[in-house]
Write a protein that holds these residues in place. Structure first.
Motif, mmCIF file in Angstrom:
data_model
loop_
_atom_site.group_PDB
_atom_site.id
_atom_site.type_symbol
_atom_site.label_atom_id
_atom_site.label_comp_id
_atom_site.label_asym_id
_atom_site.label_seq_id
_atom_site.Cartn_x
_atom_site.Cartn_y
_atom_site.Cartn_z
ATOM 1 N N GLU A 7 0.838 -1.213 0.000
ATOM 2 C CA GLU A 7 0.000 0.000 0.000
ATOM 3 C C GLU A 7 0.866 1.253 0.000
ATOM 4 O O GLU A 7 0.536 2.241 -0.657
ATOM 5 N N GLY B 105 -6.779 12.256 -1.901
ATOM 6 C CA GLY B 105 -7.591 11.844 -0.761
ATOM 7 C C GLY B 105 -8.416 10.612 -1.078
ATOM 8 O O GLY B 105 -8.491 9.677 -0.273
ATOM 9 N N GLU B 106 -9.010 10.589 -2.289
ATOM 10 C CA GLU B 106 -9.784 9.413 -2.686
ATOM 11 C C GLU B 106 -8.916 8.167 -2.731
ATOM 12 O O GLU B 106 -9.301 7.097 -2.250
ATOM 13 N N VAL B 108 -6.104 7.575 -1.144
ATOM 14 C CA VAL B 108 -5.713 7.154 0.207
ATOM 15 C C VAL B 108 -6.868 6.443 0.892
ATOM 16 O O VAL B 108 -6.693 5.406 1.537
ATOM 17 N N TYR B 109 -8.086 6.985 0.680
ATOM 18 C CA TYR B 109 -9.266 6.369 1.284
ATOM 19 C C TYR B 109 -9.443 4.945 0.769
ATOM 20 O O TYR B 109 -9.646 3.996 1.540
ATOM 21 N N VAL B 110 -9.340 4.785 -0.575
ATOM 22 C CA VAL B 110 -9.534 3.458 -1.165
ATOM 23 C C VAL B 110 -8.460 2.504 -0.677
ATOM 24 O O VAL B 110 -8.739 1.354 -0.303
ATOM 25 N N ALA B 112 -6.728 2.675 2.094
ATOM 26 C CA ALA B 112 -6.917 2.365 3.504
ATOM 27 C C ALA B 112 -8.017 1.320 3.667
ATOM 28 O O ALA B 112 -7.872 0.360 4.431
ATOM 29 N N GLY B 113 -9.122 1.471 2.893
ATOM 30 C CA GLY B 113 -10.188 0.475 2.959
ATOM 31 C C GLY B 113 -9.707 -0.888 2.506
ATOM 32 O O GLY B 113 -10.012 -1.910 3.117
ATOM 33 N N GLN B 114 -8.901 -0.883 1.409
ATOM 34 C CA GLN B 114 -8.359 -2.135 0.888
ATOM 35 C C GLN B 114 -7.538 -2.855 1.945
ATOM 36 O O GLN B 114 -7.706 -4.032 2.191
#
Lengths: 102, 215
Positions: A7, B105-106, B108-110, B112-114
């Motif tokens: 990540e 931001g999108e 990072v959000y995706v 983090a969810g992954q």
């Protein structure tokens, strides 16, 4: 190699890609736009390498080699176009070449 | 290795920021070289030494040299630096900066969810799932399929064990000229097309030639 989270590497690729995108959007000099496009292509290659490393397969590096050859072809054609444009307009302003003329 | 990865990624990001903010084209190119070398270091820490070498040779070598040649041919002097400074007002950065930050931001959000739901480090998700499904469906008589699922499982476990290992140039070459041979052919066609296009665009104009003849 020793447990770098994929990540984080993907995040680095995203940051580099967005920096390149910002450069393309902000800059008016064609040379700087070409450099920003190089940065973006490089970030895409980094994403492929990361995926290949995460899955333990060589396919990511194979795709990176294809991206590399694509970038080489792109930059040669792009620079030839830049030289042509400078020859025609005597400037590197991208807005100078906004009119299509047969 | 982790520390090296984070240091070189910080260098890459910083150098790229400097690339897109410089007004002097040569300075920007030098920062671009630094950025590409830092990304090569990242490749090395990710276990892809062949890609790192290619990055240094082709990107930081050939492509940047092409750009340097063109910058030299175009006489980017103090005048163009002043012009760049005039074009590059701080106001220009607002729109693209906001758009890029929203996109970041999108992402990072995706990501983090992954990583919360199914981390890639629990490697080989799809093969494990497939084998589990085939275990459920073919319990009765297809011994070969169960064999396959077992082999898939062992493949998955081997994937897991070598998940962050080094990818040798040998494996890359075998993949490149094995299943990806058609891609190599297409890349060679693309390079030929680039060569022809650069030759055509670099050649002097027909009309100019006629003008020169008339003079």
């Amino acid at each position: 190699m020793a447990g770098i989270p994929p990540e984080h590497a993907i995040l680095l690729a995203a940051i580099l890609f967005l920096l390149g995108l910002t450069g393309v959007l902000v800059r008016r000099n064609v040379i700087f736009m070409l450099m920003s496009i190089e940065v973006m292509i490089n970030a895409a290659g980094l994403a492929f390498i990361t995926a290949g490393a995460a899955w333990g397969q060589p396919d990511g590096q194979v795709m990176f080699i294809f991206i590399l050859s694509m970038a080489a072809a792109e930059v040669s054609v792009g620079l030839a176009l830049v030289l042509r444009m400078y020859h025609c307009f005597k400037t590197l302003d991208a807005d100078a070449a906004s009119k299509m003329r047969g | 290795m982790n520390v090296i990865f984070y240091i070189s990624s910080a260098i890459a990001v910083l150098a790229t920021i400097l690339v897109i903010t410089r007004t002097n084209a040569v300075h920007a190119l030098l920062y671009l070289v630094v950025s590409l070398l830092a990304v090569a270091m990242v490749f090395f820490t990710l276990g892809a030494p062949f890609a790192a070498a290619l990055e240094v040779i082709i990107y930081a070598g050939a492509i940047v040299v092409l750009l340097v040649f063109v910058v030299m041919m175009l006489n980017q002097g103090p005048v163009s630096i002043a012009q760049e400074r005039a074009w590059l007002r701080p106001r220009m950065w607002i729109g693209p900066g906001i758009l890029s930050l929203v996109l970041l931001g999108e992402l990072v959000y995706v990501l983090a969810g992954q990583s919360a739901s199914s981390p890639v480090r629990q490697s080989a998700g799809p093969p494990v799932g497939q084998s589990a499904r085939s275990d459920q469906s073919d319990q009765s008589d297809q011994s070969d399929i169960s064999d396959r699922s077992v082999s898939l499982k062992s493949q998955a476990s081997s994937l897991k064990s070598q998940a962050t290992s080094l990818q040798s140039p040998r494996a890359v070459g075998l993949a490149l000229f094995g299943p990806y041979a058609i891609g190599v052919e297409l890349a060679s066609l693309l390079l030929l097309a680039g060569l022809v296009a650069a030759f055509h665009l670099g050649a002097p104009d027909e009309s100019e030639k006629e003008k020169g003849g008339a003079r």
